[in-house]
Design an enzyme around this catalytic site. Structure first.
Site, PDB file in Angstrom:
ATOM      1  N   ASP A   1      10.125   3.498   0.210  1.00  0.00           N
ATOM      2  CA  ASP A   1       9.800   2.078   0.341  1.00  0.00           C
ATOM      3  C   ASP A   1       8.310   1.864   0.583  1.00  0.00           C
ATOM      4  O   ASP A   1       7.714   0.899   0.093  1.00  0.00           O
ATOM      5  CB  ASP A   1      10.578   1.454   1.512  1.00  0.00           C
ATOM      6  CG  ASP A   1      12.078   1.506   1.320  1.00  0.00           C
ATOM      7  OD1 ASP A   1      12.617   2.610   1.155  1.00  0.00           O
ATOM      8  OD2 ASP A   1      12.718   0.442   1.363  1.00  0.00           O
TER       9      ASP A   1
ATOM     10  N   CYS B   1       9.552   8.240   9.276  1.00  0.00           N
ATOM     11  CA  CYS B   1       8.606   7.444  10.072  1.00  0.00           C
ATOM     12  C   CYS B   1       9.169   7.219  11.468  1.00  0.00           C
ATOM     13  O   CYS B   1      10.368   6.971  11.646  1.00  0.00           O
ATOM     14  CB  CYS B   1       8.325   6.126   9.384  1.00  0.00           C
ATOM     15  SG  CYS B   1       7.400   6.279   7.840  1.00  0.00           S
TER      16      CYS B   1
ATOM     17  N   GLU C   1      12.483  -5.115  -0.181  1.00  0.00           N
ATOM     18  CA  GLU C   1      12.215  -5.499   1.207  1.00  0.00           C
ATOM     19  C   GLU C   1      10.937  -6.314   1.281  1.00  0.00           C
ATOM     20  O   GLU C   1      10.049  -6.194   0.430  1.00  0.00           O
ATOM     21  CB  GLU C   1      12.130  -4.270   2.109  1.00  0.00           C
ATOM     22  CG  GLU C   1      10.906  -3.408   1.908  1.00  0.00           C
ATOM     23  CD  GLU C   1      10.841  -2.241   2.897  1.00  0.00           C
ATOM     24  OE1 GLU C   1      11.906  -1.740   3.301  1.00  0.00           O
ATOM     25  OE2 GLU C   1       9.724  -1.835   3.233  1.00  0.00           O
TER      26      GLU C   1
ATOM     27  N   SER D   1      12.438  -4.325   5.923  1.00  0.00           N
ATOM     28  CA  SER D   1      12.319  -2.982   6.468  1.00  0.00           C
ATOM     29  C   SER D   1      13.006  -2.948   7.821  1.00  0.00           C
ATOM     30  O   SER D   1      13.080  -3.960   8.527  1.00  0.00           O
ATOM     31  CB  SER D   1      10.838  -2.625   6.626  1.00  0.00           C
ATOM     32  OG  SER D   1      10.676  -1.518   7.478  1.00  0.00           O
TER      33      SER D   1
END
Length: 571
Positions: free
Chosen positions: A78, A189, A452, A479
């Site tokens: 993403d 992340c 997103e 997100s």
């Protein structure tokens, strides 16, 4: 132990010849055969290290007398797709990855399956495939990235990118410093985004080994867990423990309880129903509201809280949360250990998993209670709400734990855009005013693949004039790191003729998270009764054609077949 492919091998001698030609030994043919499927590739930090985990899993299979075969379908990111049309492909990739694993698992009668991934769409794709294929399987999470400088995450990018687009607001050195430190290692992340959330959901569902979700990707523990998974799959094969014995309605309810407590991503409301649907289980959106009304929000994890996912794992991760919430969970559900959840929690306490993590947490000067609150210290219940009303008759989703309390109820004028790029440009150019509600439509599953809106929500939150004063409503998604008054998944979506297609700039919109409502309450700035609003919308329907976007290939197939976001947006 008999192998599943025995009949097929007898029927066609080339089967064995082809595998021997691929490096198998004659003795391997008679051993239980395990498909080892991962998302390894150079696509992003969440996948680049997975070959190492699969290697450990392979060793574990060999140790227990099986023969593993490695297959790969990498995923897309993403973050790399942010702000351009590549984002339209990201949710569709979940379906493609699941389909590819179904093919890998179907052309040979494997005895069992191991799967490893770290991130947003590959994890739910793997879990969908596990449910669909229904052979003994274990999921191996890819773990967490190291924190950035000063305990920051990769989403410092929001501030950097906004200032980069505005004249004289940032220096080249600031940009370079972020790029060199924003993603300091492999792994997902390090905030409770969709990647981290879905690792947690895999464990909460019972498909991953206890304590494996969000282990730091750079530590030995994650390698050890992958090895254990390789050994454990052989036990599941012997006992014929299949996913349909684990993925029960009670297991999904348990997962939603954990999701509520940790402040998980709104995207889980796409993925959990899609996974459940593979087994014919329907998750009513109202179940999320029911659970979020009662479960204490105890995860002090970014973006709903302060700390990062590495600290969450050190604090005890999912097992700690499950122990704190035992009275809300069904402890009798079966898991991939071959034991129940209750038995797993007893075992994990005996083997000092929690104490070891606390020691690492002390390296940061933190105590467990600062990262995972005791129940009595929880300041609110739940973290996610499903809203319904005249704007979203089927529902919409908001992560209120990451939204200022002052913005949890609001009436404002709509500023309407038919794509995210135009909305983002309006924010950057200072054309949006406090109190307004941005509406981004034609970004749902059938509109454009459901991208997103992170770039726009981050632009709002990083703009001191707008942060905490502007809401965003969309039929697209967000997100897991999204902050602020961000309401997504509006259903029916614009491309399907939902009410969101027929509002225009200046109309009045209202939402109330506590009351779980979202409505169109006025036209052209004038407050009106509901019947009057509906009459005007009815007239607009007669003269406003729906916008159709033209796609080809996989995105064409996805946008033509995708289900409503409130049903998981699968096909």
């Amino acid at each position: 132990m008999a192998i599943r492919s025995e009949k097929e091998r007898f029927g066609w001698a080339q089967f064995d010849a082809l595998q021997l030609g691929s490096g198998w030994d004659e003795e391997d043919i008679g051993k239980p055969q395990i498909l080892v499927e991962d998302a390894y590739g150079d696509s992003h930090p969440g996948s680049v290290h997975l070959a190492g985990l699969s290697t450990q899993a392979v060793y574990g299979v060999y140790e227990k007398g099986g023969h593993p075969a490695q297959f790969h379908v990498t995923d897309i990111c993403d973050g790399c797709a942010q702000g351009h049309d590549g984002m339209n492909l990201v949710l569709a990739s979940r379906e493609v990855i699941a389909d590819m694993i179904e093919m890998h698992a179907g052309f040979v009668p494997w005895d069992g399956m191991l799967l490893s991934s770290s991130c947003d769409k590959s994890i739910p794709a793997h879990l969908k495939a596990v449910a669909r294929v229904n052979i003994p399987a274990i999921f191996i999470p890819g773990g967490s990235m190291r924190p950035g400088p000063n305990q920051t995450t990769s989403l410092v990018a929001g501030d950097i990118s906004l200032r980069q687009k505005r004249k004289n607001e940032i220096t080249p050195d600031e940009i370079r410093d972020y790029k060199l430190t924003g993603c300091p290692s492999a792994g997902a992340c390090t905030f409770m985004g969709t990647a981290s959330t879905m690792q947690c959901m895999a464990e909460a569902l019972g498909l991953a080994l206890p304590g494996s979700a969000l282990a730091p990707a750079t530590m030995r523990d994650i390698l050890s867990m992958a090895r254990r998974a390789g050994r454990k799959i052989m036990e599941l094969v012997e006992k014929d423990i299949r996913p349909d014995k684990i993925l029960t309605p009670a297991a999904f309810r348990n997962a939603i309880v954990i999701h509520s407590a940790i402040g998980g991503s709104t995207n889980a409301l796409l993925h959990l129903p899609a996974i459940a649907g593979e087994l014919g289980i329907e998750l009513d959106p109202e179940l999320f509201n029911e659970i979020n009304r009662t479960i204490p929000h105890i995860g002090n994890i970014n973006p709903s809280g302060r700390h990062l996912t590495e600290a969450f794992w050190f604090a005890g991760g999912i097992p700690r949360v499950q122990l704190l919430l035992e009275k809300y969970l069904d402890l009798d559900v079966l898991t991939v250990t071959g034991r129940t959840l209750g038995e797993n929690l007893e075992e994990i306490q005996k083997e000092h998993f929690l104490e070891r993590g606390e020691g690492y947490l002390h390296n940061y000067g933190l105590e467990t209670e600062e990262v995972i609150f005791p129940l009595e210290q929880a300041e609110e219940t739940g973290s996610i709400a499903v809203l319904k009303g005249s704007l979203a008759p089927e529902g919409a989703v908001v992560k209120y734990s990451a939204c200022e309390k002052s913005m949890r109820s609001h009436v404002g004028k709509a500023v309407v855009f038919d794509c995210e790029e135009d909305a983002h440009d309006a924010v950057v150019e200072g054309k949006i005013n406090p109190g307004e509600i941005l509406v981004i439509r034609y970004e749902g599953p059938r509109g454009s693949g459901m991208p997103e809106m992170l770039m726009t929500t981050e632009a709002i939150c990083c703009d001191h004039r707008l942060n905490g004063r502007v809401s965003l409503i969309t039929d697209g998604r967000f997100s897991g790191a999204t902050r602020g008054a961000a309401i997504g998944h509006v259903s029916p979506e614009a491309a399907c003729g939902g009410p969101i297609a027929y509002i225009e700039t200046g109309d009045l919109l209202a939402y109330d998270i506590e009351k779980k409502t979202i409505d169109i309450v006025g036209i052209a700035g004038e407050r009106m009764e509901a019947d009057a609003v509906q009459a005007i919308l009815g007239e607009r329907r007669k003269s406003w054609p729906l916008k159709k976007k033209s796609y080809k290939g996989v995105l064409k197939r996805y946008t033509q077949a995708a289900a409503s976001a409130m049903k998981g947006a699968g096909y």
